[in-house]
Design an enzyme around this catalytic site. Structure first.
Site, PDB file in Angstrom:
ATOM      1  N   LEU A  21     -35.728  -0.702  20.423  1.00  0.00           N
ATOM      2  CA  LEU A  21     -35.705  -0.002  19.136  1.00  0.00           C
ATOM      3  C   LEU A  21     -34.329   0.628  18.921  1.00  0.00           C
ATOM      4  CD1 LEU A  21     -39.086   1.906  19.613  1.00  0.00           C
ATOM      5  CD2 LEU A  21     -38.696  -0.183  18.253  1.00  0.00           C
ATOM      6  N   ASP A  63     -37.107  -1.308  26.159  1.00  0.00           N
ATOM      7  CA  ASP A  63     -36.561   0.050  26.279  1.00  0.00           C
ATOM      8  C   ASP A  63     -36.974   0.733  27.578  1.00  0.00           C
ATOM      9  OD1 ASP A  63     -35.000   0.530  23.913  1.00  0.00           O
ATOM     10  OD2 ASP A  63     -36.851   0.535  22.736  1.00  0.00           O
ATOM     11  N   GLU A  68     -36.537   8.206  31.145  1.00  0.00           N
ATOM     12  CA  GLU A  68     -36.709   9.623  30.810  1.00  0.00           C
ATOM     13  C   GLU A  68     -37.853   9.843  29.821  1.00  0.00           C
ATOM     14  OE1 GLU A  68     -33.854  13.199  29.271  1.00  0.00           O
ATOM     15  OE2 GLU A  68     -33.873  11.429  28.025  1.00  0.00           O
ATOM     16  N   ASP A  69     -38.051   8.875  28.940  1.00  0.00           N
ATOM     17  CA  ASP A  69     -39.039   9.091  27.879  1.00  0.00           C
ATOM     18  C   ASP A  69     -40.482   8.981  28.351  1.00  0.00           C
ATOM     19  OD1 ASP A  69     -37.139   9.562  25.895  1.00  0.00           O
ATOM     20  OD2 ASP A  69     -36.747   7.412  25.722  1.00  0.00           O
ATOM     21  N   ARG A  88     -43.510   1.399  22.910  1.00  0.00           N
ATOM     22  CA  ARG A  88     -43.101   1.905  24.211  1.00  0.00           C
ATOM     23  C   ARG A  88     -44.265   2.485  25.015  1.00  0.00           C
ATOM     24  NH1 ARG A  88     -37.679   5.083  24.638  1.00  0.00           N
ATOM     25  NH2 ARG A  88     -38.158   4.432  26.769  1.00  0.00           N
ATOM     26  N   HIS A 163     -33.778  12.074  19.486  1.00  0.00           N
ATOM     27  CA  HIS A 163     -34.499  13.041  20.313  1.00  0.00           C
ATOM     28  C   HIS A 163     -33.750  14.370  20.352  1.00  0.00           C
ATOM     29  CE1 HIS A 163     -36.127   9.356  22.637  1.00  0.00           C
ATOM     30  NE2 HIS A 163     -37.177   9.945  22.101  1.00  0.00           N
ATOM     31  N   CYS A 250     -31.199   9.626  29.484  1.00  0.00           N
ATOM     32  CA  CYS A 250     -32.346   8.741  29.240  1.00  0.00           C
ATOM     33  C   CYS A 250     -32.612   7.782  30.389  1.00  0.00           C
ATOM     34  CB  CYS A 250     -32.119   7.854  28.009  1.00  0.00           C
ATOM     35  SG  CYS A 250     -31.403   8.691  26.629  1.00  0.00           S
TER      36      CYS A 250
HETATM   37  C1  CIR Z   1     -35.733   4.064  21.684  1.00  0.00           C
HETATM   38  O1  CIR Z   1     -35.501   4.007  20.480  1.00  0.00           O
HETATM   39  O2  CIR Z   1     -36.773   4.516  22.124  1.00  0.00           O
HETATM   40  C2  CIR Z   1     -34.690   3.571  22.659  1.00  0.00           C
HETATM   41  N1  CIR Z   1     -33.976   2.467  22.083  1.00  0.00           N
HETATM   42  C3  CIR Z   1     -33.727   4.651  23.011  1.00  0.00           C
HETATM   43  C4  CIR Z   1     -34.354   5.728  23.831  1.00  0.00           C
HETATM   44  C5  CIR Z   1     -33.380   6.755  24.275  1.00  0.00           C
HETATM   45  N2  CIR Z   1     -34.000   7.726  25.058  1.00  0.00           N
HETATM   46  C6  CIR Z   1     -33.697   9.007  25.046  1.00  0.00           C
HETATM   47  O3  CIR Z   1     -32.914   9.483  24.242  1.00  0.00           O
HETATM   48  N3  CIR Z   1     -34.344   9.797  25.897  1.00  0.00           N
END
Ligand code: CIR
Length: 255
Positions: A21, A63, A68-69, A88, A163, A250
């Site tokens: 994404l 992703d 981290e997410d 995700r 974020h 991340c």
């Molecule tokens: C997303 O849109 O979820 C990923 N392409 C990028 C996530 C980045 N994660 C973060 O800032 N913790």
């Protein structure tokens, strides 16, 4: 005091990573360079004394290297998140057993959503971004789960960027590094604040590792500002992850 870390969990980017994404087209990421930069990131964490576990890529989840997410790991508990992007949500299952080796595990439950990228720990204070990914129920659930450890969670609206940690990080105890509108957010006023210049807003995401602050390469003014504030820094090139809205924090879970 900043937390000291002994371990890191990271995940090798999948070959599909450029299909992840993103909020805007920032150019086509180079797959080989992405892998090389990821390896360099891992090497830096090892050099700083962390025991790094490198997990296998998840081809179905482009992703998933943004680990981290998918979890929030505190000294006594790991909270598996419920990512706000449907695409995700399947990342947490394969990550959970890795996290469960080290911590008791709790979960964010529907209808709550929470991305770890919206969680910023500043001592016992935890700021949680209410963003396109994290909703109020997710914030409230996290607050209840972390309260027994003495953490106090405060919600902050994410008015720009993906974020909260895209625009605000904590390079060391009592200090925040902030970009854009976040510099004026009332909840952040009690802290010593370093505001990044608009041209370097992508440098607001830095990763402190046991006394060294990892700074994305190519943002010399932010690096100088951190050094002047007393933080030893180290540059890490993450140009390719940035094209997919990723930043330094991340790509790992530190604990
Ligand atoms: C997303 O849109 O979820 C990923 N392409 C990028 C996530 C980045 N994660 C973060 O800032 N913790």
């Amino acid at each position: 005091m900043s937390r000291r870390f002994s371990r890191a969990l990271v995940r090798t980017p999948a070959r599909s990573f450029a299909q992840g994404l993103r909020m805007a087209d920032r150019g086509r990421p180079d797959p080989e360079l992405m892998l090389r930069q990821h390896q360099q990131y891992v090497e830096v964490l090892r050099r700083l004394g962390l025991e790094v576990t490198v997990l296998q890529p998840l081809e179905g989840f482009p992703d998933a290297h943004f680990v981290e997410d998918a979890a929030v790991v505190t000294p006594r508990l790991a909270v598996m998140t419920r990512p706000g992007a449907l695409e995700r949500q399947g990342e947490t299952g394969p990550l959970e057993p890795e996290v469960a080796r080290w911590r008791e595990v709790a979960h964010i439950r529907a209808p709550g959503t929470l991305d770890g990228g919206d969680v910023l720990e500043v001592g016992q204070e935890v700021f949680v971004g209410l963003s396109g990914r994290t909703n109020r129920q997710g914030f409230e659930q996290l607050g209840r789960l972390l309260a027994p450890q003495g953490y106090r969670c405060t919600a902050v609206r994410v008015s720009e960027g993906l974020h909260l940690t895209s625009s605000v990080t904590c390079p060391g105890s009592g200090t925040l590094l902030l970009a854009g509108a976040f510099a004026a957010v009332p909840e952040f006023q009690p802290y010593r604040r370093i505001v990044v210049e608009p041209a370097e807003s992508a440098a607001a995401n830095v990763l402190p590792v046991n006394g060294t602050v990892l700074v994305p390469a190519g943002f010399p003014r932010t690096r100088r500002a951190l050094e002047a504030a007393g933080f030893p820094t180290l540059e890490v090139d993450n140009s390719e992850a940035r094209k997919m809205d990723g930043a330094l924090t991340c790509m790992s879970l530190l604990f």
